[in-house]
Structures are given as C-alpha cells and as structure tokens.
Design an enzyme around this catalytic site. Structure first.
Site, PDB file in Angstrom:
ATOM      1  N   HIS A 244      70.464  41.604  84.963  1.00  0.00           N
ATOM      2  CA  HIS A 244      69.056  41.250  84.828  1.00  0.00           C
ATOM      3  C   HIS A 244      68.722  40.112  85.783  1.00  0.00           C
ATOM      4  O   HIS A 244      69.535  39.233  86.011  1.00  0.00           O
ATOM      5  CB  HIS A 244      68.741  40.801  83.386  1.00  0.00           C
ATOM      6  CG  HIS A 244      67.289  40.855  83.070  1.00  0.00           C
ATOM      7  ND1 HIS A 244      66.429  39.857  83.423  1.00  0.00           N
ATOM      8  CD2 HIS A 244      66.542  41.812  82.483  1.00  0.00           C
ATOM      9  CE1 HIS A 244      65.199  40.188  83.046  1.00  0.00           C
ATOM     10  NE2 HIS A 244      65.235  41.361  82.479  1.00  0.00           N
TER      11      HIS A 244
ATOM     12  N   ASP B 163      67.590  48.015  78.328  1.00  0.00           N
ATOM     13  CA  ASP B 163      67.681  49.473  78.499  1.00  0.00           C
ATOM     14  C   ASP B 163      69.016  50.057  78.057  1.00  0.00           C
ATOM     15  O   ASP B 163      69.167  51.283  78.017  1.00  0.00           O
ATOM     16  CB  ASP B 163      67.448  49.828  79.975  1.00  0.00           C
ATOM     17  CG  ASP B 163      66.017  49.537  80.384  1.00  0.00           C
ATOM     18  OD1 ASP B 163      65.800  48.842  81.388  1.00  0.00           O
ATOM     19  OD2 ASP B 163      65.108  49.969  79.652  1.00  0.00           O
TER      20      ASP B 163
HETATM   21  C1  SDX Z   1      64.345  46.061  83.197  1.00  0.00           C
HETATM   22  O1  SDX Z   1      62.418  41.997  85.265  1.00  0.00           O
HETATM   23  C2  SDX Z   1      62.442  42.345  84.032  1.00  0.00           C
HETATM   24  O2  SDX Z   1      62.204  41.575  83.135  1.00  0.00           O
HETATM   25  C3  SDX Z   1      62.768  43.810  83.806  1.00  0.00           C
HETATM   26  C4  SDX Z   1      62.856  44.222  82.357  1.00  0.00           C
HETATM   27  C5  SDX Z   1      61.533  44.116  81.672  1.00  0.00           C
HETATM   28  O3  SDX Z   1      61.511  43.965  80.438  1.00  0.00           O
HETATM   29  O4  SDX Z   1      60.488  44.284  82.360  1.00  0.00           O
HETATM   30  O5  SDX Z   1      63.782  43.389  81.671  1.00  0.00           O
HETATM   31  C6  SDX Z   1      63.308  45.667  82.191  1.00  0.00           C
HETATM   32  O6  SDX Z   1      64.002  46.556  84.227  1.00  0.00           O
HETATM   33  C7  SDX Z   1      65.807  45.760  82.895  1.00  0.00           C
HETATM   34  C8  SDX Z   1      66.751  46.086  84.101  1.00  0.00           C
HETATM   35  C9  SDX Z   1      67.015  47.611  84.095  1.00  0.00           C
HETATM   36  N1  SDX Z   1      67.765  47.984  85.294  1.00  0.00           N
HETATM   37  C10 SDX Z   1      69.053  48.372  85.261  1.00  0.00           C
HETATM   38  O7  SDX Z   1      69.749  48.349  84.245  1.00  0.00           O
HETATM   39  C11 SDX Z   1      69.610  48.875  86.588  1.00  0.00           C
HETATM   40  C12 SDX Z   1      70.981  48.238  86.848  1.00  0.00           C
HETATM   41  N2  SDX Z   1      70.766  46.800  87.061  1.00  0.00           N
HETATM   42  C13 SDX Z   1      70.688  46.349  88.431  1.00  0.00           C
HETATM   43  O8  SDX Z   1      70.201  47.244  89.384  1.00  0.00           O
HETATM   44  C14 SDX Z   1      70.280  44.880  88.585  1.00  0.00           C
HETATM   45  O9  SDX Z   1      71.062  44.163  87.718  1.00  0.00           O
HETATM   46  C15 SDX Z   1      68.832  44.482  88.391  1.00  0.00           C
HETATM   47  C16 SDX Z   1      67.926  45.328  89.193  1.00  0.00           C
HETATM   48  C17 SDX Z   1      68.484  44.571  86.947  1.00  0.00           C
HETATM   49  C18 SDX Z   1      68.698  43.017  88.831  1.00  0.00           C
HETATM   50  O10 SDX Z   1      68.962  42.971  90.150  1.00  0.00           O
HETATM   51  P1  SDX Z   1      68.973  41.593  90.998  1.00  0.00           P
HETATM   52  O11 SDX Z   1      68.543  40.443  90.131  1.00  0.00           O
HETATM   53  O12 SDX Z   1      68.223  41.820  92.258  1.00  0.00           O
HETATM   54  O13 SDX Z   1      70.503  41.368  91.225  1.00  0.00           O
HETATM   55  P2  SDX Z   1      71.307  42.034  92.403  1.00  0.00           P
HETATM   56  O14 SDX Z   1      70.942  43.495  92.538  1.00  0.00           O
HETATM   57  O15 SDX Z   1      71.147  41.169  93.593  1.00  0.00           O
HETATM   58  O16 SDX Z   1      72.817  41.959  91.837  1.00  0.00           O
HETATM   59  C19 SDX Z   1      73.557  40.752  91.891  1.00  0.00           C
HETATM   60  C20 SDX Z   1      75.015  41.193  92.036  1.00  0.00           C
HETATM   61  C21 SDX Z   1      75.232  42.173  93.205  1.00  0.00           C
HETATM   62  O17 SDX Z   1      76.604  42.033  93.607  1.00  0.00           O
HETATM   63  P3  SDX Z   1      76.941  41.161  94.943  1.00  0.00           P
HETATM   64  O18 SDX Z   1      76.173  41.844  96.084  1.00  0.00           O
HETATM   65  O19 SDX Z   1      76.433  39.764  94.639  1.00  0.00           O
HETATM   66  O20 SDX Z   1      78.436  41.277  95.103  1.00  0.00           O
HETATM   67  O21 SDX Z   1      75.433  41.935  90.858  1.00  0.00           O
HETATM   68  C22 SDX Z   1      75.724  43.305  91.216  1.00  0.00           C
HETATM   69  C23 SDX Z   1      75.080  43.547  92.583  1.00  0.00           C
HETATM   70  O22 SDX Z   1      75.799  44.553  93.287  1.00  0.00           O
HETATM   71  N3  SDX Z   1      75.124  44.125  90.175  1.00  0.00           N
HETATM   72  C24 SDX Z   1      75.707  45.179  89.593  1.00  0.00           C
HETATM   73  C25 SDX Z   1      74.790  45.610  88.605  1.00  0.00           C
HETATM   74  N4  SDX Z   1      73.704  44.845  88.633  1.00  0.00           N
HETATM   75  C26 SDX Z   1      73.899  43.925  89.609  1.00  0.00           C
HETATM   76  N5  SDX Z   1      76.908  45.772  89.802  1.00  0.00           N
HETATM   77  C27 SDX Z   1      77.177  46.834  88.995  1.00  0.00           C
HETATM   78  N6  SDX Z   1      76.355  47.328  88.020  1.00  0.00           N
HETATM   79  C28 SDX Z   1      75.162  46.717  87.809  1.00  0.00           C
HETATM   80  N7  SDX Z   1      74.328  47.175  86.835  1.00  0.00           N
END
Ligand code: SDX
Length: 393
Positions: free
Chosen positions: A272, A329
């Site tokens: 998140h 989710d």
């Molecule tokens: C919602 O914003 C909100 O409040 C949203 C929400 C709401 O109520 O409106 O809470 C609802 O959208 C919840 C999130 C649902 N999405 C997912 O579950 C999809 C999987 N999650 C990711 O795609 C990610 O965690 C996000 C999109 C939720 C957040 O992304 P960020 O903050 O841009 O973080 P990032 O993508 O830069 O990740 C940071 C690191 C990265 O690794 P490095 O490049 O630093 O080595 O963490 C890794 C990412 O690769 N990472 C994951 C991961 N999520 C982040 N690795 C594996 N699995 C994951 N789920």
C-alpha cells in the site's frame, strides 16, 4: 528539476489539497471518517449512515437519517431509456465498463447536473440520484453479463437487501435475502467508503475541478478504480488464489515469483502507498471473512491459501523490508465469493462502497472553490525543427 517544477511520479510526495473528510495514519494503521474510527463505524454504524456522515460531516439524527434513506429509496428507479442503452451492450461486456457508461449517461438525463453554477438544491438532487441509482445500475450490469432479465428496485427493502435482490432474484423463483449476507455486505461497503486522496478519488477531484457534472466526475473515478493496481486488485486476488489452488496450493512458489524482478507477477492484495505496517480494513475484513463463512457454513479452501500466503509473507525479509502487508483487497473477495457475488463484479462492489467518499470529496473540492487541476511538466522532446515534405521523408 528545472528550477520551474519538481517532478513527483505518482505524487508519492505531493499533497493535492486540504481535506476534513478522512484521516489516515500509515505508520499506525489509523483510518477515521470525519474523526470517527473505522473500527467503531464498522461495528456500530450502517453504510447509509456513514454515507450521510462523509457527505454532510456529522452523524445524522434519527429524523435526518430517515429522511435521507427515504429520499434515496425514491430515486432507485432508472429512466427506461437507460435500459435501452444497457440493451446495446454485448453480454460479455465487463460490468465496470457498463457501469461507467451508464453513470456517464446520467448527465444527459438530468440537466440540473450540467449547470456550472448549479444550485445547492441541484447538487443535493444529483447526490441522491447517484447514491440511489448506482446499485440498480450495478445489478443491471450483472444481469446483462449473464443474460438474465433485470430486476426493478423494491422500495420495501433496505439499501443492501434491495441490491442483493436486484442481483440474484429471478422471475422463476422467490428470492429471500439472507440477513447474514446483507449485514456482511453493509460492513464491507462501510470499509470501502473513503480513503482520502487515492487514485480514483484524485481522479474524481480532477475531473470535477473543471466544473464537470458530479456524474461525469464519478464516471472518471469508476474508470480509475478499474485498474488492477487499485480497485481491480480484489478481482486479481481471487484469480491469483484460484491459480495457486489449481497449481496444488504451493504458496512458496508464488512468493518466489512475487520477489523475482524478472517475473511480472505481483502478490495482489499486498502492499500500500500509505499503510506501512498494516491496513486496518484488512484486519476487520479478515475477521469478518471467518465470521461470515462460519455463519453460512462455508469452508472455502482459498481462505486457507490466503491465510497461508499472509503468514509466509509476514515472515519474509523481502516483504518485511518493503513493508508489504495485506491491504483492503486481500480478503474482501473471499466474502464477496461467499455471498455469491461473481469475480467480475468485485470491483463494482468497491465502486458502490467508495461512492459516498467520491461524492464527499467532489463536494468539498467544489465548496472550497478549488482551481482547475492543471500541473506543469519538464519538456524532454525534440528542439525546434523545420517541417519535412513527404518526398524527403
Ligand atoms: C487499493 O491509495 C489507496 O488508498 C488505495 C486503496 C483505497 O482504499 O483507495 O487502499 C485501495 O488500491 C489497495 C491497493 C490494491 N493494489 C494491489 O493490491 C496491487 C498490488 N500492490 C502493488 O501494486 C503496490 O503495492 C501498490 C500499487 C498498492 C502500491 O505501490 P507503490 O506505493 O507505488 O509501491 P511500489 O510499486 O513502488 O512498490 C515498492 C516496492 C517495489 O520493490 P522495489 O522496486 O523497491 O524493489 O515493493 C514492491 C515493488 O516491486 N512491491 C511488491 C508488491 N507491492 C509492491 N512486490 C510484490 N508484490 C506486491 N504486491
């Protein structure tokens, strides 16, 4: 940085507005709507009462709530011409696409929403109409997808029961709403109702900042929510859990894939932008999933797979150092599945829950007279060059 502007991709470190609606503390896992904790509201309130709170800023008196409910109840019907728009969709149309189109079409049916200096009364009417009609449109989108006849709203029922009946009733059989299911749905909608400046809410604010109608702004929010990184994640979580189950339930194999930079696979429902210790909603939904499945006598193997995945992830250095925890989710789809909602409708459920938050944020943005959203950029394209005639290309 060019001295003019600082680029902040994804606005990770940019605040877009001041707001009095929702408070989040990502470190402490705190979520409050208008100062009330999500834990108390999920336990003691109802979705329509929370909708009133978000939109008006205060908990309603009994009379105010009764009035709000009855006004919504008497706007649940949809113009028959919108039904013919629905009939134009093929039955394999994704319900989110149908929903955003039907919501967008409301502007054509209700010109009061178009008046840029719209009166407070016109705004309130638009708010009641979209709160009342979204569940009807959502259920109709589902009926379109499965080729069943639509059900008209039943004004004798409460908000969630009416939605469930429109979703599952058939002309061939009697349909009785299970109160366990209706109350589980009501709690889930409360937990989705607002979340400050997330992607879809920021979209609603940006569209609305041009003084587009509430319906056009909400339609924008529905489309932003659709993405698998945002509201589309709840559908992606179940598809992921089903894939793991089909693959013999080997949780460790999928954890390895999630950590492999060359593998596009992500653990959906984890991580998140704001919550860096836990998502308070996920905790409540996880408990609700246990309760609802027990009450309904359902033993869903993918709930065990989900819990196994969470356990392994919470002790894995990759996830710990990136502060990746289950988000809203991760478990919600298990409850939707248990109450019979198909995966294609999971993000639609998120939209129904988030609607009052979108409305409250749009209303606050307009009442604060916020300027049209128009960010700058740093140009990295070609310098000035003369036009090249076709024969010279
Ligand atoms: C919602 O914003 C909100 O409040 C949203 C929400 C709401 O109520 O409106 O809470 C609802 O959208 C919840 C999130 C649902 N999405 C997912 O579950 C999809 C999987 N999650 C990711 O795609 C990610 O965690 C996000 C999109 C939720 C957040 O992304 P960020 O903050 O841009 O973080 P990032 O993508 O830069 O990740 C940071 C690191 C990265 O690794 P490095 O490049 O630093 O080595 O963490 C890794 C990412 O690769 N990472 C994951 C991961 N999520 C982040 N690795 C594996 N699995 C994951 N789920």
């Amino acid at each position: 940085e060019s001295g003019l502007v600082t680029i902040d991709p994804g606005f990770k470190n940019t605040g877009s507005t001041e707001s009095a609606i929702t408070f989040l503390d990502g470190e402490k896992g705190i979520l409050r709507y208008r100062g009330y904790s999500i834990e108390e509201l999920a336990e003691k309130s109802t979705f329509l009462e929370v909708s009133y709170l978000l939109i008006n800023g205060e908990l309603p008196t009994a009379k105010e709530l009764e009035n709000f409910k009855s006004k919504i109840t008497h706007h649940t019907l949809i113009h028959e011409d919108i039904k013919s728009i629905l009939d134009g969709f093929p039955s394999n149309a994704h319900p989110m696409g149908v929903l955003s189109s039907l919501v967008s079409s409301l502007t054509a049916f209700y010109p009061e929403s178009l008046d840029p200096n719209r009166s407070a009364e016109g705004v309130n009417l638009s708010i009641l109409r979209i709160l009342a009609k979204l569940p009807t449109m959502a259920a109709w989108a589902y009926k379109n997808e499965i080729g069943h006849p639509v059900n008209y709203p039943d004004n004798r029922l409460d908000y969630c029961s009416n939605f469930l009946k429109m979703m599952f009733a058939l002309p061939t059989d009697d349909y009785k709403v299970d109160p366990v299911v209706a109350s589980a749905l009501d709690k889930l909608l409360i937990l989705h109702a607002d979340h400050e400046q997330n992607c879809s809410t920021s979209t609603v604010r940006l569209v609305g900042s041009s003084h587009a109608s509430l319906y056009a702004s909400i339609s924008g929010g529905i489309n932003a929510l659709w993405g698998p990184l945002h509201g589309g994640a709840n559908q992606a979580v179940i598809e992921m859990l089903e894939a793991i189950q089909a693959d013999g339930g080997d949780v460790k194999k999928y954890m390895a894939k999630a950590k492999d930079k060359d593998d596009p696979f992500r653990l959906m429902g984890f991580g998140h932008r704001v919550y860096k210790n836990f998502d308070p909603r996920a905790k409540i939904i996880k408990k609700a999933a246990d309760d609802v499945l027990a009450k309904l006598g359902i033993n869903d193997p993918i709930l065990e797979i989900a819990k196994g995945l969470e356990e392994v992830a919470l002790s894995d250095p990759y996830f710990i150092e990136r502060k990746l925890y289950p988000n809203v989710d991760f478990y919600s789809g298990i409850i939707y599945r248990a109450i019979g909602i198909p995966t294609s409708m999971f993000t639609v459920m998120f939209a129904i829950g988030r609607l009052p938050g979108w409305i409250a944020q749009w209303k606050e943005m307009r009442e604060n007279g916020e300027p049209i959203g128009r960010p700058r950029q740093i140009y990295t394209g070609a310098n000035l060059r003369p036009f090249v005639p076709m024969e010279k290309r």
